[in-house]
Design a protein around this motif. Sequence first.
Motif, PDB file in Angstrom:
ATOM      1  N   LEU A 113     -46.799   5.021   2.398  1.00 24.76           N
ATOM      2  CA  LEU A 113     -45.441   5.654   1.304  1.00 24.76           C
ATOM      3  C   LEU A 113     -44.701   6.790   2.375  1.00 24.76           C
ATOM      4  CD1 LEU A 113     -46.351   4.814  -1.770  1.00 24.76           C
ATOM      5  CD2 LEU A 113     -45.240   2.902   0.009  1.00 24.76           C
ATOM      6  N   GLU A 114     -43.588   6.912   2.799  1.00 25.40           N
ATOM      7  CA  GLU A 114     -42.928   8.224   3.199  1.00 25.40           C
ATOM      8  C   GLU A 114     -42.286   8.418   2.572  1.00 25.40           C
ATOM      9  OE1 GLU A 114     -42.348   7.145   7.945  1.00 25.40           O
ATOM     10  OE2 GLU A 114     -44.394   7.414   7.569  1.00 25.40           O
ATOM     11  N   VAL A 115     -42.158  10.282   2.538  1.00 25.76           N
ATOM     12  CA  VAL A 115     -41.888  10.161   1.142  1.00 25.76           C
ATOM     13  C   VAL A 115     -41.277  11.856   2.004  1.00 25.76           C
ATOM     14  CG1 VAL A 115     -42.435   9.366  -0.555  1.00 25.76           C
ATOM     15  CG2 VAL A 115     -43.389  10.841   0.451  1.00 25.76           C
ATOM     16  N   ASP A 116     -40.613  12.622   1.318  1.00 20.84           N
ATOM     17  CA  ASP A 116     -39.428  13.448   1.387  1.00 20.84           C
ATOM     18  C   ASP A 116     -40.488  14.481   0.156  1.00 20.84           C
ATOM     19  OD1 ASP A 116     -38.636  16.545   1.577  1.00 20.84           O
ATOM     20  OD2 ASP A 116     -36.801  15.483   0.010  1.00 20.84           O
ATOM     21  N   ILE A 117     -40.908  15.781   0.867  1.00 22.77           N
ATOM     22  CA  ILE A 117     -42.361  16.243   0.101  1.00 22.77           C
ATOM     23  C   ILE A 117     -41.199  17.235  -1.146  1.00 22.77           C
ATOM     24  CG2 ILE A 117     -43.690  18.539  -0.038  1.00 22.77           C
ATOM     25  CD1 ILE A 117     -45.736  16.790   1.426  1.00 22.77           C
ATOM     26  N   GLU A 118     -40.575  17.505  -0.754  1.00 27.62           N
ATOM     27  CA  GLU A 118     -39.710  18.524  -1.919  1.00 27.62           C
ATOM     28  C   GLU A 118     -39.337  17.826  -2.567  1.00 27.62           C
ATOM     29  OE1 GLU A 118     -39.314  21.993  -2.448  1.00 27.62           O
ATOM     30  OE2 GLU A 118     -40.670  21.888  -0.711  1.00 27.62           O
ATOM     31  N   ALA A 119     -38.732  16.654  -3.038  1.00 24.00           N
ATOM     32  CA  ALA A 119     -38.704  15.526  -3.943  1.00 24.00           C
ATOM     33  C   ALA A 119     -39.540  15.483  -4.430  1.00 24.00           C
ATOM     34  CB  ALA A 119     -37.608  14.233  -3.130  1.00 24.00           C
ATOM     35  N   LEU A 120     -40.892  15.610  -4.334  1.00 23.79           N
ATOM     36  CA  LEU A 120     -42.372  15.056  -4.714  1.00 23.79           C
ATOM     37  C   LEU A 120     -42.233  15.849  -5.766  1.00 23.79           C
ATOM     38  CD1 LEU A 120     -44.535  13.674  -2.431  1.00 23.79           C
ATOM     39  CD2 LEU A 120     -42.538  12.182  -3.234  1.00 23.79           C
ATOM     40  N   VAL A 121     -41.898  17.085  -5.683  1.00 26.15           N
ATOM     41  CA  VAL A 121     -42.035  18.235  -7.021  1.00 26.15           C
ATOM     42  C   VAL A 121     -41.103  17.493  -8.269  1.00 26.15           C
ATOM     43  CG1 VAL A 121     -42.023  20.673  -7.906  1.00 26.15           C
ATOM     44  CG2 VAL A 121     -43.183  19.934  -4.804  1.00 26.15           C
ATOM     45  N   ALA A 122     -40.360  17.331  -8.390  1.00 23.23           N
ATOM     46  CA  ALA A 122     -39.421  16.664  -9.459  1.00 23.23           C
ATOM     47  C   ALA A 122     -40.349  15.530 -10.008  1.00 23.23           C
ATOM     48  CB  ALA A 122     -38.332  17.087  -8.788  1.00 23.23           C
ATOM     49  N   ARG A 123     -40.718  14.536  -8.654  1.00 23.18           N
ATOM     50  CA  ARG A 123     -41.606  13.606  -9.159  1.00 23.18           C
ATOM     51  C   ARG A 123     -42.740  13.819 -10.472  1.00 23.18           C
ATOM     52  NH1 ARG A 123     -41.976   8.457  -4.754  1.00 23.18           N
ATOM     53  NH2 ARG A 123     -39.316   8.771  -4.281  1.00 23.18           N
ATOM     54  N   LEU A 124     -43.246  14.568  -9.633  1.00 20.82           N
ATOM     55  CA  LEU A 124     -44.397  14.826 -10.369  1.00 20.82           C
ATOM     56  C   LEU A 124     -44.275  16.142 -12.287  1.00 20.82           C
ATOM     57  CD1 LEU A 124     -46.669  15.459  -7.464  1.00 20.82           C
ATOM     58  CD2 LEU A 124     -46.428  13.195  -8.730  1.00 20.82           C
ATOM     59  N   ALA A 125     -42.832  16.905 -11.531  1.00 16.66           N
ATOM     60  CA  ALA A 125     -43.253  17.296 -12.890  1.00 16.66           C
ATOM     61  C   ALA A 125     -42.122  16.450 -14.283  1.00 16.66           C
ATOM     62  CB  ALA A 125     -41.963  18.877 -12.481  1.00 16.66           C
ATOM     63  N   GLY A 126     -41.658  15.829 -13.071  1.00 20.07           N
ATOM     64  CA  GLY A 126     -41.385  14.742 -14.361  1.00 20.07           C
ATOM     65  C   GLY A 126     -42.072  13.460 -14.841  1.00 20.07           C
ATOM     66  N   ARG A 127     -43.196  13.462 -14.262  1.00 22.53           N
ATOM     67  CA  ARG A 127     -44.078  12.242 -14.808  1.00 22.53           C
ATOM     68  C   ARG A 127     -44.444  11.987 -16.257  1.00 22.53           C
ATOM     69  NH1 ARG A 127     -48.347  10.793 -10.911  1.00 22.53           N
ATOM     70  NH2 ARG A 127     -49.546  12.756 -10.800  1.00 22.53           N
ATOM     71  N   ARG A 128     -44.758  11.280 -16.827  1.00 21.75           N
ATOM     72  CA  ARG A 128     -46.064  11.119 -17.933  1.00 21.75           C
ATOM     73  C   ARG A 128     -45.922  10.003 -17.796  1.00 21.75           C
ATOM     74  NH1 ARG A 128     -42.812  15.074 -17.856  1.00 21.75           N
ATOM     75  NH2 ARG A 128     -42.189  16.301 -19.549  1.00 21.75           N
ATOM     76  N   THR A 129     -47.034   9.734 -19.015  1.00 21.11           N
ATOM     77  CA  THR A 129     -48.695   8.619 -19.086  1.00 21.11           C
ATOM     78  C   THR A 129     -48.949   8.338 -20.106  1.00 21.11           C
ATOM     79  OG1 THR A 129     -49.413   9.878 -16.734  1.00 21.11           O
ATOM     80  CG2 THR A 129     -50.788   7.782 -17.531  1.00 21.11           C
ATOM     81  N   CYS A 130     -48.727   7.473 -20.577  1.00 23.32           N
ATOM     82  CA  CYS A 130     -49.756   6.881 -21.745  1.00 23.32           C
ATOM     83  C   CYS A 130     -50.756   7.284 -21.721  1.00 23.32           C
ATOM     84  CB  CYS A 130     -49.424   5.331 -21.690  1.00 23.32           C
ATOM     85  SG  CYS A 130     -50.133   4.983 -23.690  1.00 23.32           S
ATOM     86  N   ASP A 131     -51.281   7.861 -22.898  1.00 24.64           N
ATOM     87  CA  ASP A 131     -52.787   8.533 -23.420  1.00 24.64           C
ATOM     88  C   ASP A 131     -53.452   7.280 -23.924  1.00 24.64           C
ATOM     89  OD1 ASP A 131     -54.438  10.364 -23.290  1.00 24.64           O
ATOM     90  OD2 ASP A 131     -54.255  10.644 -25.379  1.00 24.64           O
ATOM     91  N   SER A 132     -53.125   6.449 -24.174  1.00 19.07           N
ATOM     92  CA  SER A 132     -53.831   4.624 -24.538  1.00 19.07           C
ATOM     93  C   SER A 132     -54.154   3.466 -23.584  1.00 19.07           C
ATOM     94  CB  SER A 132     -53.336   4.178 -25.504  1.00 19.07           C
ATOM     95  OG  SER A 132     -52.853   5.114 -26.894  1.00 19.07           O
ATOM     96  N   CYS A 133     -52.730   3.645 -22.681  1.00 21.95           N
ATOM     97  CA  CYS A 133     -52.692   2.669 -22.013  1.00 21.95           C
ATOM     98  C   CYS A 133     -52.514   2.661 -20.235  1.00 21.95           C
ATOM     99  CB  CYS A 133     -52.164   1.406 -22.151  1.00 21.95           C
ATOM    100  SG  CYS A 133     -49.796   1.740 -21.877  1.00 21.95           S
ATOM    101  N   GLY A 134     -51.753   3.985 -19.947  1.00 23.33           N
ATOM    102  CA  GLY A 134     -52.194   4.719 -19.210  1.00 23.33           C
ATOM    103  C   GLY A 134     -51.105   4.194 -18.216  1.00 23.33           C
TER     104      GLY A 134
END
Length: 216
Positions: A113-134
């Motif tokens: 997956l080819e991506v722009d590293i700077e954009a990834l910081v925003a992706r990761l900062a906004g990521r949320r994961t369900c504590d029950s089902c993932g």
Amino acid sequence: MKLILLGPPGAGKGTQAKMLIQRYGVPQISTGDILRGAVKEGSPMGLKAKSFMDAGGLVPDEVVVGIVEERLQKPDCDKGFILDGFPRTVPQADALAGTLSSLGKNLDAVISLEVDIEALVARLAGRRTCDSCGAGYHVAYEPPAVDGVCDKCGGKLIQRDDDKEETIRKRMAVYNEQTSPLVDYYRNAGLLRTVDGMLPIDEVGVAILAQLKDFE
Ligand code: AP5
Ligand code: MG
Ligand code: ZN
């Protein structure tokens, strides 16, 4: 379908693996998920892994190689598997080749997956994961219907401990140093297929499936 999803933190490996396991009926093997599970349980392996993960570094090769070796021998891997977040170093890739050959299996492809590293910081900062089902979400790009609540199971959405900006930058540096050489490693092996990971989530999925047409 025996695949590796390769890409830096936040590239979309987990997001696309979830789509691929539905489509092909093979398991997702995410070393990050397995390690987070061990941390949550407080197992000896989890205790050992936690400090490396919190610092944004890699867990030692022998630990993750052992996890994957064991996992690949389970019967649900007979039809194939999607490796997400493994291998991450050249020694891990060499170990994987040895394990697969002893099991009489071959990789079909490595999707990079080819991506722009700077954009990834925003992706990761906004990521949320369900504590029950993932299930995975993003506050802007893939929001749940109700803030903080999983659409699928009503579970609580949490932020990963290593998704703080400073740790994200460390993870990116570790990727550049230790994991990015695998792009050439698998290109030289004739297995690499590149996909633009900056497209919207659905379009990345379509591009991956187009690369996999020959293996269906
Ligand atoms: P791991 O869990 O593997 O984390 P990672 O590689 O850093 O990758 P992420 O899970 O952060 O990103 P992803 O590519 O899965 O992105 P996602 O789909 O969630 O590893 C964590 C730690 O465990 C490591 O740091 C290490 O310590 C240890 N570890 C694990 N494996 C190891 C190994 N083999 N060896 C040694 N140590 C190991 O997407 C991110 C966000 O973006 C989501 O919110 C998603 O909704 C959103 N998004 C996804 N795609 C798009 C898109 N196309 N457009 C917009 N938003 C998108
Ligand atoms: Mg992931
Ligand atoms: Zn859920």
